[in-house]
Design a protein around this motif. Sequence first.
Motif, PDB file in Angstrom:
ATOM      1  N   LYS A  16      13.287   1.367  -1.665  1.00 55.62           N
ATOM      2  CA  LYS A  16      12.104   1.841  -0.940  1.00 55.62           C
ATOM      3  C   LYS A  16      10.958   2.129  -1.907  1.00 55.62           C
ATOM      4  O   LYS A  16       9.793   1.845  -1.617  1.00 55.62           O
ATOM      5  N   GLY A  17      11.289   2.704  -3.065  1.00 52.46           N
ATOM      6  CA  GLY A  17      10.247   2.974  -4.053  1.00 52.46           C
ATOM      7  C   GLY A  17       9.577   1.711  -4.546  1.00 52.46           C
ATOM      8  O   GLY A  17       8.354   1.661  -4.739  1.00 52.46           O
ATOM      9  N   TYR A  18      10.373   0.675  -4.749  1.00 54.04           N
ATOM     10  CA  TYR A  18       9.837  -0.611  -5.193  1.00 54.04           C
ATOM     11  C   TYR A  18       8.929  -1.213  -4.116  1.00 54.04           C
ATOM     12  O   TYR A  18       7.871  -1.781  -4.429  1.00 54.04           O
ATOM     13  N   GLU A  19       9.318  -1.068  -2.864  1.00 55.33           N
ATOM     14  CA  GLU A  19       8.479  -1.574  -1.769  1.00 55.33           C
ATOM     15  C   GLU A  19       7.152  -0.823  -1.709  1.00 55.33           C
ATOM     16  O   GLU A  19       6.112  -1.415  -1.407  1.00 55.33           O
ATOM     17  N   VAL A  20       7.179   0.483  -2.014  1.00 56.00           N
ATOM     18  CA  VAL A  20       5.941   1.261  -2.044  1.00 56.00           C
ATOM     19  C   VAL A  20       5.005   0.714  -3.114  1.00 56.00           C
ATOM     20  O   VAL A  20       3.795   0.577  -2.896  1.00 56.00           O
ATOM     21  N   LEU A  21       5.576   0.388  -4.283  1.00 54.96           N
ATOM     22  CA  LEU A  21       4.755  -0.171  -5.359  1.00 54.96           C
ATOM     23  C   LEU A  21       4.156  -1.519  -4.959  1.00 54.96           C
ATOM     24  O   LEU A  21       2.979  -1.792  -5.224  1.00 54.96           O
ATOM     25  N   ARG A  22       4.958  -2.369  -4.342  1.00 55.68           N
ATOM     26  CA  ARG A  22       4.458  -3.680  -3.929  1.00 55.68           C
ATOM     27  C   ARG A  22       3.366  -3.539  -2.857  1.00 55.68           C
ATOM     28  O   ARG A  22       2.394  -4.288  -2.835  1.00 55.68           O
ATOM     29  N   GLN A  23       3.522  -2.552  -1.974  1.00 52.40           N
ATOM     30  CA  GLN A  23       2.518  -2.321  -0.935  1.00 52.40           C
ATOM     31  C   GLN A  23       1.225  -1.776  -1.545  1.00 52.40           C
ATOM     32  O   GLN A  23       0.124  -2.132  -1.122  1.00 52.40           O
ATOM     33  N   LEU A  24       1.371  -0.895  -2.552  1.00 52.98           N
ATOM     34  CA  LEU A  24       0.194  -0.378  -3.245  1.00 52.98           C
ATOM     35  C   LEU A  24      -0.585  -1.514  -3.891  1.00 52.98           C
ATOM     36  O   LEU A  24      -1.816  -1.583  -3.800  1.00 52.98           O
ATOM     37  N   LYS A  25       0.133  -2.417  -4.526  1.00 56.33           N
ATOM     38  CA  LYS A  25      -0.516  -3.580  -5.137  1.00 56.33           C
ATOM     39  C   LYS A  25      -1.257  -4.404  -4.090  1.00 56.33           C
ATOM     40  O   LYS A  25      -2.413  -4.795  -4.291  1.00 56.33           O
ATOM     41  N   ALA A  26      -0.604  -4.637  -2.964  1.00 51.82           N
ATOM     42  CA  ALA A  26      -1.226  -5.445  -1.909  1.00 51.82           C
ATOM     43  C   ALA A  26      -2.470  -4.758  -1.355  1.00 51.82           C
ATOM     44  O   ALA A  26      -3.511  -5.402  -1.134  1.00 51.82           O
ATOM     45  N   ASN A  27      -2.399  -3.445  -1.123  1.00 50.25           N
ATOM     46  CA  ASN A  27      -3.524  -2.717  -0.528  1.00 50.25           C
ATOM     47  C   ASN A  27      -4.735  -2.687  -1.455  1.00 50.25           C
ATOM     48  O   ASN A  27      -5.876  -2.909  -1.020  1.00 50.25           O
ATOM     49  N   THR A  28      -4.520  -2.387  -2.713  1.00 53.93           N
ATOM     50  CA  THR A  28      -5.655  -2.268  -3.633  1.00 53.93           C
ATOM     51  C   THR A  28      -6.299  -3.613  -3.926  1.00 53.93           C
ATOM     52  O   THR A  28      -7.522  -3.706  -4.077  1.00 53.93           O
ATOM     53  N   CYS A  29      -5.497  -4.660  -3.983  1.00 52.22           N
ATOM     54  CA  CYS A  29      -6.049  -5.975  -4.306  1.00 52.22           C
ATOM     55  C   CYS A  29      -6.761  -6.627  -3.129  1.00 52.22           C
ATOM     56  O   CYS A  29      -7.393  -7.670  -3.287  1.00 52.22           O
ATOM     57  N   LYS A  30      -6.658  -6.017  -1.944  1.00 61.12           N
ATOM     58  CA  LYS A  30      -7.453  -6.498  -0.812  1.00 61.12           C
ATOM     59  C   LYS A  30      -8.934  -6.198  -1.039  1.00 61.12           C
ATOM     60  O   LYS A  30      -9.804  -6.899  -0.524  1.00 61.12           O
ATOM     61  N   ASP A  31      -9.211  -5.127  -1.778  1.00 60.81           N
ATOM     62  CA  ASP A  31     -10.595  -4.793  -2.117  1.00 60.81           C
ATOM     63  C   ASP A  31     -11.045  -5.661  -3.286  1.00 60.81           C
ATOM     64  O   ASP A  31     -10.240  -6.085  -4.118  1.00 60.81           O
ATOM     65  N   SER A  32     -12.333  -5.900  -3.361  1.00 58.50           N
ATOM     66  CA  SER A  32     -12.862  -6.782  -4.403  1.00 58.50           C
ATOM     67  C   SER A  32     -12.794  -6.110  -5.773  1.00 58.50           C
ATOM     68  O   SER A  32     -12.811  -4.875  -5.889  1.00 58.50           O
ATOM     69  N   PHE A  33     -12.740  -6.940  -6.795  1.00 52.20           N
ATOM     70  CA  PHE A  33     -12.788  -6.412  -8.155  1.00 52.20           C
ATOM     71  C   PHE A  33     -14.144  -5.766  -8.424  1.00 52.20           C
ATOM     72  O   PHE A  33     -14.260  -4.857  -9.259  1.00 52.20           O
ATOM     73  N   GLU A  34     -15.171  -6.212  -7.692  1.00 52.06           N
ATOM     74  CA  GLU A  34     -16.500  -5.608  -7.820  1.00 52.06           C
ATOM     75  C   GLU A  34     -16.460  -4.132  -7.455  1.00 52.06           C
ATOM     76  O   GLU A  34     -17.091  -3.299  -8.107  1.00 52.06           O
ATOM     77  N   LEU A  35     -15.691  -3.799  -6.402  1.00 56.51           N
ATOM     78  CA  LEU A  35     -15.542  -2.391  -6.019  1.00 56.51           C
ATOM     79  C   LEU A  35     -14.853  -1.617  -7.141  1.00 56.51           C
ATOM     80  O   LEU A  35     -15.289  -0.530  -7.516  1.00 56.51           O
ATOM     81  N   TYR A  36     -13.755  -2.180  -7.647  1.00 51.54           N
ATOM     82  CA  TYR A  36     -13.013  -1.505  -8.716  1.00 51.54           C
ATOM     83  C   TYR A  36     -13.898  -1.288  -9.943  1.00 51.54           C
ATOM     84  O   TYR A  36     -13.898  -0.215 -10.558  1.00 51.54           O
ATOM     85  N   LYS A  37     -14.679  -2.292 -10.290  1.00 52.58           N
ATOM     86  CA  LYS A  37     -15.592  -2.171 -11.430  1.00 52.58           C
ATOM     87  C   LYS A  37     -16.635  -1.090 -11.183  1.00 52.58           C
ATOM     88  O   LYS A  37     -16.993  -0.322 -12.083  1.00 52.58           O
ATOM     89  N   GLY A  38     -17.112  -0.998  -9.943  1.00 53.62           N
ATOM     90  CA  GLY A  38     -18.085   0.037  -9.603  1.00 53.62           C
ATOM     91  C   GLY A  38     -17.487   1.434  -9.696  1.00 53.62           C
ATOM     92  O   GLY A  38     -18.151   2.377 -10.135  1.00 53.62           O
TER      93      GLY A  38
END
Length: 324
Positions: free
Chosen positions: A250-272
């Motif tokens: 379950k912990g590993y699935e949480v990590l994979r979901q976190l990766k999926a959620n954050t990468c839906k946003d643009s890198f431009e947002l992350y850079k900002g």
Amino acid sequence: MLLSRPIPQISVHRRHHRRGHRPIVSLDAAQHFDFESVASSSLSSQSKLKIAIIGFGNFGQFLAQTLTSQGHTLLAHSRSDYSSVAKTLNVSFFQDPHDLCEQHPDVVLLSTSILSFADVLRSVPLQSLRRNTLFADVLSVKEFPKNLFLQHLPPHFDVLCTHPMFGPESGKNGWAGLPFVFDKVRVGETPSRIERCEKFLRIFEDEGCRMVEMSCEEHDENAVETQFLTHTVGRMLALLDLKDTPINTKGYEVLRQLKANTCKDSFELYKGLFMYNKNATELLDRLDAAFDSLKKELFENLHDVLRKQLFESPPNGLGNQGKQ
């Protein structure tokens, strides 16, 4: 309609006239904006707002759906042509920002990327707006837009900095319980201006948002952990290219979901989030220090185990052979 404030004094110039004729009344041209201010005082008697969204991308369209469903009048402008999308959302789209501002919206809501915010704000034709118009933003950082608003906008414009801490994905099933942060940076003391600001905030309150009044500085101190750290960890996990396995925990699935959620946003947002939050560099330093500390602890434990194997345990039963 009765006005809630007294009409500004009108200078009356009397010319020679015949009995029974009214005196000729002339208005000082400098009083033009005073009359606009008086007209805006009738806002408190209205139940809905006229809101101009500048930056009508995904997030602007996401907000527009709820704003129009509440009955507010929506205007929009963007560098890209979203006129067809606007029509489906019952929003009036303007290709030229001058035409939009000449509609005299009650609120100008900037829904741009962090990186383009300064250029977009400078492009707004302020002279076409009523002089006490309320400006608001929805950026994920707050000190940066606050400072730009105060530097660029004349003091007779109101300023409200906000951050809906949700988006099209997390808010697709409603906004109830989701945090909405706001800071009344500069709001005039007249009842109509106070009421206009409150009406805008009630848009989110009526949708069930958890309303959090917080200074822009405090927001950025908190958001660097709640948002920038989350995005940083998600981006790091993406670089690791985590695979789906037959023994996912379950912990590993949480990590994979976190990766999926954050990468839906643009890198431009992350850079900002990094460039325009002064606390971000310190957090990266803390993250580096924490990882180095963790590695040091692991390797020290590993060295202790190796020492015990080398110097405290007999080598592969040779000790017993030596006794025979």
